[in-house]
Design a protein around this motif. Sequence first.
Motif, PDB file in Angstrom:
ATOM      1  N   PHE A  65       0.802  -1.223   0.000  1.00 42.83           N
ATOM      2  CA  PHE A  65       0.000   0.000   0.000  1.00 42.83           C
ATOM      3  C   PHE A  65       0.839   1.280   0.000  1.00 42.83           C
ATOM      4  CE2 PHE A  65      -3.335  -3.006   1.080  1.00 42.83           C
ATOM      5  CZ  PHE A  65      -4.336  -2.580   0.214  1.00 42.83           C
ATOM      6  N   GLU A  66       2.076   1.175  -0.529  1.00 45.65           N
ATOM      7  CA  GLU A  66       2.867   2.372  -0.776  1.00 45.65           C
ATOM      8  C   GLU A  66       2.116   3.234  -1.799  1.00 45.65           C
ATOM      9  OE1 GLU A  66       6.402   4.826  -0.609  1.00 45.65           O
ATOM     10  OE2 GLU A  66       5.776   3.119   0.619  1.00 45.65           O
ATOM     11  N   PRO A  67       1.864   4.509  -1.486  1.00 38.61           N
ATOM     12  CA  PRO A  67       1.088   5.326  -2.421  1.00 38.61           C
ATOM     13  C   PRO A  67       1.883   5.663  -3.672  1.00 38.61           C
ATOM     14  CG  PRO A  67       1.836   6.658  -0.579  1.00 38.61           C
ATOM     15  CD  PRO A  67       2.203   5.235  -0.253  1.00 38.61           C
ATOM     16  N   GLY A  68       1.160   5.917  -4.747  1.00 41.65           N
ATOM     17  CA  GLY A  68       1.751   6.409  -5.975  1.00 41.65           C
ATOM     18  C   GLY A  68       1.408   7.870  -6.152  1.00 41.65           C
ATOM     19  N   GLU A  69       1.397   8.306  -7.399  1.00 39.21           N
ATOM     20  CA  GLU A  69       1.063   9.691  -7.723  1.00 39.21           C
ATOM     21  C   GLU A  69      -0.308  10.045  -7.130  1.00 39.21           C
ATOM     22  OE1 GLU A  69       1.175  13.481  -9.123  1.00 39.21           O
ATOM     23  OE2 GLU A  69       2.826  12.016  -9.150  1.00 39.21           O
ATOM     24  N   PRO A  70      -0.406  11.092  -6.284  1.00 43.12           N
ATOM     25  CA  PRO A  70      -1.670  11.386  -5.621  1.00 43.12           C
ATOM     26  C   PRO A  70      -2.764  11.902  -6.554  1.00 43.12           C
ATOM     27  CG  PRO A  70      -0.054  13.079  -5.109  1.00 43.12           C
ATOM     28  CD  PRO A  70       0.672  11.989  -5.848  1.00 43.12           C
ATOM     29  N   ARG A  71      -2.357  12.575  -7.632  1.00 44.79           N
ATOM     30  CA  ARG A  71      -3.368  13.157  -8.511  1.00 44.79           C
ATOM     31  C   ARG A  71      -3.649  12.195  -9.657  1.00 44.79           C
ATOM     32  NH1 ARG A  71      -3.550  19.134 -11.416  1.00 44.79           N
ATOM     33  NH2 ARG A  71      -5.804  19.385 -11.193  1.00 44.79           N
ATOM     34  N   PHE A  72      -4.735  11.454  -9.523  1.00 45.45           N
ATOM     35  CA  PHE A  72      -5.159  10.521 -10.562  1.00 45.45           C
ATOM     36  C   PHE A  72      -6.579  10.848 -10.995  1.00 45.45           C
ATOM     37  CE2 PHE A  72      -7.338   6.612 -11.859  1.00 45.45           C
ATOM     38  CZ  PHE A  72      -6.520   6.210 -12.907  1.00 45.45           C
ATOM     39  N   ASP A 109      -6.234  -1.962   5.063  1.00 48.70           N
ATOM     40  CA  ASP A 109      -7.159  -2.342   6.130  1.00 48.70           C
ATOM     41  C   ASP A 109      -7.532  -1.138   6.991  1.00 48.70           C
ATOM     42  OD1 ASP A 109      -6.899  -4.880   5.152  1.00 48.70           O
ATOM     43  OD2 ASP A 109      -5.880  -5.710   6.906  1.00 48.70           O
ATOM     44  N   GLU A 110      -6.558  -0.267   7.249  1.00 44.89           N
ATOM     45  CA  GLU A 110      -6.808   0.888   8.109  1.00 44.89           C
ATOM     46  C   GLU A 110      -7.781   1.867   7.440  1.00 44.89           C
ATOM     47  OE1 GLU A 110      -3.241  -1.204   9.180  1.00 44.89           O
ATOM     48  OE2 GLU A 110      -3.769  -0.235   7.276  1.00 44.89           O
ATOM     49  N   LYS A 111      -7.566   2.155   6.160  1.00 47.56           N
ATOM     50  CA  LYS A 111      -8.464   3.073   5.464  1.00 47.56           C
ATOM     51  C   LYS A 111      -9.833   2.435   5.239  1.00 47.56           C
ATOM     52  CE  LYS A 111      -7.481   6.365   2.866  1.00 47.56           C
ATOM     53  NZ  LYS A 111      -7.207   7.279   1.735  1.00 47.56           N
ATOM     54  N   LEU A 128     -17.249   5.525   8.808  1.00 45.15           N
ATOM     55  CA  LEU A 128     -17.979   6.670   8.270  1.00 45.15           C
ATOM     56  C   LEU A 128     -19.334   6.253   7.694  1.00 45.15           C
ATOM     57  CD1 LEU A 128     -15.002   8.462   6.472  1.00 45.15           C
ATOM     58  CD2 LEU A 128     -16.187   9.262   8.531  1.00 45.15           C
ATOM     59  N   VAL A 129     -19.354   5.098   7.005  1.00 41.86           N
ATOM     60  CA  VAL A 129     -20.613   4.585   6.450  1.00 41.86           C
ATOM     61  C   VAL A 129     -21.570   4.218   7.572  1.00 41.86           C
ATOM     62  CG1 VAL A 129     -21.647   2.665   5.167  1.00 41.86           C
ATOM     63  CG2 VAL A 129     -19.581   3.793   4.295  1.00 41.86           C
ATOM     64  N   HIS A 130     -21.059   3.536   8.596  1.00 43.44           N
ATOM     65  CA  HIS A 130     -21.880   3.133   9.747  1.00 43.44           C
ATOM     66  C   HIS A 130     -22.523   4.353  10.392  1.00 43.44           C
ATOM     67  CE1 HIS A 130     -22.835   1.489  13.761  1.00 43.44           C
ATOM     68  NE2 HIS A 130     -22.839   0.293  13.169  1.00 43.44           N
ATOM     69  N   ARG A 131     -21.750   5.403  10.569  1.00 42.83           N
ATOM     70  CA  ARG A 131     -22.250   6.627  11.189  1.00 42.83           C
ATOM     71  C   ARG A 131     -23.286   7.325  10.303  1.00 42.83           C
ATOM     72  NH1 ARG A 131     -20.801  12.155  11.881  1.00 42.83           N
ATOM     73  NH2 ARG A 131     -20.929  12.827  14.060  1.00 42.83           N
TER      74      ARG A 131
END
Length: 281
Positions: free
Chosen positions: A18-25, A149-151, A158-161
Amino acid sequence: MPHNLFSLFSQPLKPPLFEPGEPRFWDDPHISKSMLEAHLNQTHDGASRRNAEIEKTIRHLITSGFLKTGDQVLDLGCGPGLYSSKLCFEGMKVTGIDLSRRSIDYARAQAERDGQNIDYIYTDFFNIDYKETFDAVLQVYGEICTFSDEKRDLLLNLVHRALKDNGIFIFDVSTRELRMREGLKNRWYFSEGGFWRPGKHLVLEEGFDYPENDTWLNQYIIVDEDGTVKVYRLWLHDYSFETISQTLENNGFRVEKAWNNLSGELYQKGGDWIAIAAKKV
């Protein structure tokens, strides 16, 4: 994040999980245009499922009683509103959220053209702050699989709430069977202009398997004509019925029904997808 051709050689052969890539996709000026075209294309299911399948999905969710006229529905990752518009036509009050301004602008224009009152919001759905507002939350085409898993657990919270008591979360996940059938990609090609860029560019495409985590990475390294390099990463965490059921239970949901797809095909182990209707408990 690499910035030039030489920095390619500093990249790890296999990125950490889960290393991020380019943030703007999703909101990249050119890629978002390509994505919108893919959403609307009726010859393949590249970005969205085709209209006939979407209509079957809506009809199935209504006839099975999980959606009904008058429901408040939140469509997470709504794209150009392909599901939201059909839910609105069925008498539901719909809020659609997406991270692509281009897709949201298209959805708003279509709603205005059709006289539909749909609340389309341009934002990251991790920013939502609803409390017991919706009868149902919809998230389709395996988007939940793209998160660590964390996200994922943050999203489920958030959905539950956002759901009313006994509200329903409707979504689908991909399975290991789909991933093994599609296989790892490892290729490169030169383009005069296409999905990634309007002008000349080189695409280095590679797949990585993380079997101990049931996770897959499709990585795309794009080299522009001026030598600029950007790395885009699509992470895919697959699930079995057992693992998605346990994940939901851990986050305050109970599986009400499972299918092989959201159009209602009876669930059988070994399929490419698992579609779930889970109740808030």
